[in-house]
Design a protein around this motif. Structure first.
Motif, PDB file in Angstrom:
ATOM      1  N   ASP A  98      35.926  43.529  73.200  1.00 20.33           N
ATOM      2  CA  ASP A  98      34.997  44.471  72.572  1.00 20.33           C
ATOM      3  C   ASP A  98      33.571  43.943  72.655  1.00 20.33           C
TER       4      ASP A  98
ATOM      5  N   SER B 148      31.261  50.506  71.632  1.00 20.17           N
ATOM      6  CA  SER B 148      31.884  51.645  72.310  1.00 20.17           C
ATOM      7  C   SER B 148      32.229  52.766  71.342  1.00 20.17           C
ATOM      8  N   GLU B 149      32.469  52.422  70.081  1.00 19.92           N
ATOM      9  CA  GLU B 149      32.743  53.430  69.056  1.00 19.92           C
ATOM     10  C   GLU B 149      31.461  53.886  68.369  1.00 19.92           C
TER      11      GLU B 149
ATOM     12  N   PRO C  70      29.197  56.089  71.375  1.00 16.23           N
ATOM     13  CA  PRO C  70      30.159  56.524  72.388  1.00 16.23           C
ATOM     14  C   PRO C  70      29.510  57.139  73.624  1.00 16.23           C
TER      15      PRO C  70
END
Length: 861
Positions: A106, A156-157, A160
């Motif tokens: 991540d 990434s979250e 997005p």
């Protein structure tokens, strides 16, 4: 005060690239929006993107599981010397983290040592849980981007739609944390500038930059909002008791969005802007309403639709009603409070949903499980909202805007913006049912002469410029008639433009205040100072020359009358009490300058200044004989009778002069010990005041608190007592913590000035002939005041007595019990000749004879 991020502003107006917050402030100040502050970036230092390479989870004795992570933070930052190297297969940094919502691979946000986070939180390498944590993996709350503190940001979250850059990239720019923010000061009449829409418009006025109004229906991305439908969520306004003659609500729009994902986060760009504007991100529905309010200036409220019963009713509060607001405070409502309620016949019996325009209620707020939302966009009476906000001490962001005036044509547009955002980011569906209760009216037209700006400002604005500037602010201007008068209809967002002078101010503001020349008008011939003004200056100068220092004290007092030992029937005890005092322990207006001056002296003494000599010249309040007058209404000019009643209710406020002397007036020195202040110094100060006014005063023994009964003199001028002087009573001295022997005086300066009349002080001609000197010692009864004997001596000296001075008081066995000797120094002079020995002896004999007749004095042998 509003916060203005440049990136947000640039969405509505063309802001040149490279513009700084300082540049923006310089542009906005030209149109009257002053800079309050330039807020530096929230995060400084090396905040970078990091990629998690490994995670080792360890259980510790306190039961807490922590992760020791190896994080790639880019070639420039990996394995910085001296900052906690750990063995690793690839270059990285070791960081301890308590969150568990991320995995190997991540991309996260890492604050390296040297970073400063919001709240002045400094990051450094430190030893913890048996490892060296060489930085911090950040959560949203730690960066000021939201309230989520349970887990760290996974890019990434969190972003997005944004490609994640390589490790080591600058995360400050990525997250928008490096922008300067301009805070501006908005005057109460410019409430439209509490929105980015209004600030962008003003920036356009200042620079000529192209402006796109986001508050116009045609500028909505999805097109104009739909018209009201028959099946819209019903709204009723039941305002039987309007405030200030205005109905509390004249427009109320409702829109419904169904099927919102309760877990849908607010987009990062929105939370970033909310943080930049000084607001806390909460949830998608709440963040959307706040964002639209900040952008357009229209406060919105989101309700959990499942908790409502139609129709919504806008009404005034009934006696005894209560509401728990969103801040979890139970409030007792006032009959003037405007409320939002639901149907009295509904399943929940007509609950109160919130204080209109101020704050919603806790019972129907959007919760983490809310899927269907009712969006409210209303227009409320500014006076009603302002009074409610102040009554309940709730200065909410919505109230700040409503009480300054919100655009009554903005509600449908703002509601549509909120609906579009909830659909886009929450996955909801816009319900076709629309409600729009609209009783608004267009602003009243204002007739303006095109030469009025020139008349009021002195600047010759051409008629074309006046019309052009008024059109620029959004007003509609008619053709000029034969008299050069146009009809100006202000824009809906400018409720402050209600008269010709307001329009002239807009012309002057937009044309530039710097274009108005500074012309100093010729000063008319004046009559100089009034006698009262001259006397006040002369008195202050005389006391300063006497060695006293002028002070100014508050006229509000508390228990001073008891400490001064004033009798119960003393007229000075009748004081005017304030309905809203500045301090609870000082609720009354002073009736004597000593009421406040003694406390001033005490304060100086308590801080080490034992030898205090202060005086004050000011007003006292004597309310005897006056009563209260009713307040006239503001809807008309008061009648002559009402004005007379107001004047009659104003208490008498004479101007007094007073002084307090403590400690020594002559300090100890090489020539010997000093001299403590005594009653004679207070009397000398009185003579200095009288001399400055140009009036003679007479002294007589008196008894009056707060002075010592045996050392108090009543001061008379013009046949009336105008004040007192002498030594303060020992109990008063103790009550005020003053040094023993403190003295004071107080005079009615208005009465003293009246006794002097309007004639200026006449100078005494200086004789060129030599003086004759005589000393006389007179023995009188101890009860005879020295001032009375002094007056007799002066009378006996008549016109030849240039100066008569008491220089010695003696008591002793030689004189007999109850006797005292008063010694006077006389300086005698004639204006036209040198006095002979026979003439000075005659004066001496005349004084002795007159003193024997008047006060029973005998010449001391």
């Amino acid at each position: 005060m509003p916060y203005v991020p440049l990136t947000w502003l640039a969405e509505h107006v063309a802001v040149p690239e490279g513009t700084t917050a300082a540049d923006l402030a310089a542009d906005l100040v030209r149109v009257g929006l002053e800079e309050e502050a330039v807020i530096p970036p929230a995060v400084t230092g090396p905040l970078v993107v990091g990629r998690v390479l490994s995670i080792e989870t360890e259980e510790h004795k306190n039961g807490k599981a922590i992760n020791y992570c190896r994080v790639d933070v880019g070639p420039e930052h990996n394995d910085a010397p001296g900052e906690g190297k750990e063995p690793a297969d690839v270059p990285s940094r070791g960081i301890v983290c308590g969150a568990h919502n991320f995995s190997v691979g991540d991309d996260v946000v890492v604050a390296l040592p040297g970073t400063t986070l919001p709240g002045d939180f400094h990051i450094a390498a430190r030893k913890t849980y048996g490892h060296t944590s060489d930085g911090m993996i950040c959560s949203a709350r730690e960066l000021g981007l939201g309230e989520d503190h349970d887990g760290i940001i996974v890019l990434s979250e969190f972003l997005p739609d944004v490609p994640t850059p390589e490790p080591g990239a600058d995360a400050i720019a990525l997250l928008g944390l490096g922008a300067e923010i301009l805070e501006i000061n908005v005057t109460p009449d410019r409430g439209y500038c509490f929105a980015m829409r209004g600030v962008a418009r003003e920036y356009s006025h200042a620079t000529g930059a192209a402006f796109t109004d986001p508050g116009l229906p045609e500028n909505l991305t999805a097109g104009p909002p739909p018209a009201a439908t028959e099946d819209g969520f019903a709204v009723e306004v039941d305002d039987a008791a309007p405030v200030n003659g205005n109905v509390g609500c004249d427009r109320f729009v409702t829109r419904i969005v169904r099927g919102i994902d309760p877990s849908a986060p607010s987009p990062s760009w929105m939370t970033e802007r909310l943080v930049q504007a000084g607001m806390r991100p909460i949830s998608l529905a709440v963040d959307v309403t706040n964002y639209v309010m900040l952008d357009l200036g229209q406060p919105l409220h989101a309700y959990d639709l499942a908790t409502l019963s139609a129709p919504v009713v806008v009404r005034r509060a009934a006696p005894g009603e209560e509401l728990t607001t969103l801040d979890d405070v139970r409030r007792t409502l006032h009959s003037e409070d405007l409320l939002i309620t639901d149907s009295p016949g509904g399943a929940r019996g007509g609950r109160i949903l919130g204080l209109a325009g101020v704050m919603g209620g806790a019972e129907t707020e959007v919760s983490p499980g809310t899927t269907d939302v009712l969006v409210e966009a209303a227009h409320f009476d500014p006076v009603s909202v302002a009074r409610t906000a102040r009554r309940h001490k709730l200065p909410s962001e919505a109230a700040k805007r409503f009480e300054r005036g919100v655009d009554p044509q903005l509600q449908a547009v703002a509601a549509q913006r909120a609906v579009d955002l909830l659909v886009q980011y929450g996955g909801g569906t816009a319900d076709p049912a629309v409600s729009d209760l609209d009783a608004t009216s267009r602003p009243e037209p204002v007739r303006l002469r095109l030469d009025e700006p020139r008349r009021l400002t002195g600047v010759d604005y051409p008629a074309e410029q006046v019309v052009g500037l008024l059109t620029t602010i959004g007003a509609t201007v008619s053709e000029a008639d034969a008299d050069g008068v146009v009809t100006v209809t202000p824009p809906s967002w400018r409720p402050d433009l209600v008269g010709p002078a307001h329009l002239v101010e807009e012309v002057a503001r937009l044309a530039g205040y710097d274009a108005i020349p500074s012309v100093l008008p010729p000063a008319p011939a004046g009559s100089g100072l009034t006698p009262g003004q001259r006397h006040r200056r002369d008195v202050a100068r005389a006391l300063a020359d006497f060695g006293l220092v002028e002070v100014l004290s508050y006229p509000f007092v508390g228990d001073t009358h008891d400490r001064q030992q004033l009798p119960a029937d003393d007229e000075r005890r009748l004081a005017l009490r304030l309905a809203n005092p500045m301090a609870e322990d000082a609720p009354a207006m002073r009736t004597s300058l000593l009421d406040s001056l003694l406390d001033t002296a005490r304060r100086n003494v308590s801080r080490g200044l034992e030898d205090t000599r202060v005086f004050e010249l000011g007003l006292v309040t004597r309310p005897a004989g006056v009563g209260a007058a009713s307040s006239p209404g503001v809807d008309r000019r008061p009648s002559e009778e009402e004005i007379a009643a107001l004047h009659a209710a104003v208490p008498h406020q004479p101007r007094h002069i007073a002084g307090v002397l403590t400690g020594k007036v002559v300090p100890d020195g090489v020539r010997g010990p000093g001299r403590a202040a005594d009653w004679a110094d207070a009397v000398d100060a009185v003579h200095a005041v009288a001399g400055a006014v140009g009036v003679s005063v007479e002294l007589a023994a008196a008894e009056r608190a707060p002075w010592h009964p045996g050392q108090c003199a009543a001061v008379s001028a013009g046949g009336r007592v105008v004040g007192h002087a002498g030594q303060l009573h020992p109990r008063v001295v103790a009550a005020f913590d003053l040094p023993p022997g403190a003295v004071a005086f107080e005079l009615d300066l208005d009465a003293l000035t009246a006794a002097a009349g309007d004639q200026p002080v006449q100078p005494t001609p200086v004789s060129t002939y030599p003086p004759g000197k005589e000393d006389i010692a007179l023995v009188v009864d101890d009860a005879v005041p020295a001032a009375e004997v002094l007056a007799v001596v002066r009378e006996g000296a008549a016109e030849l007595g240039e100066e008569v001075r008491l220089f010695d008081v003696y008591t002793g066995e030689q004189l007999g019990e109850g006797k005292k000797s008063l010694a006077f120094a006389l300086r005698l002079r004639a204006a036209d000749r040198t006095l002979t020995a026979e003439e000075t002896a005659a004066v001496r004999d005349r004084i002795v004879t007159l003193a024997a007749e008047r006060v029973g004095a005998v010449l001391r042998g």
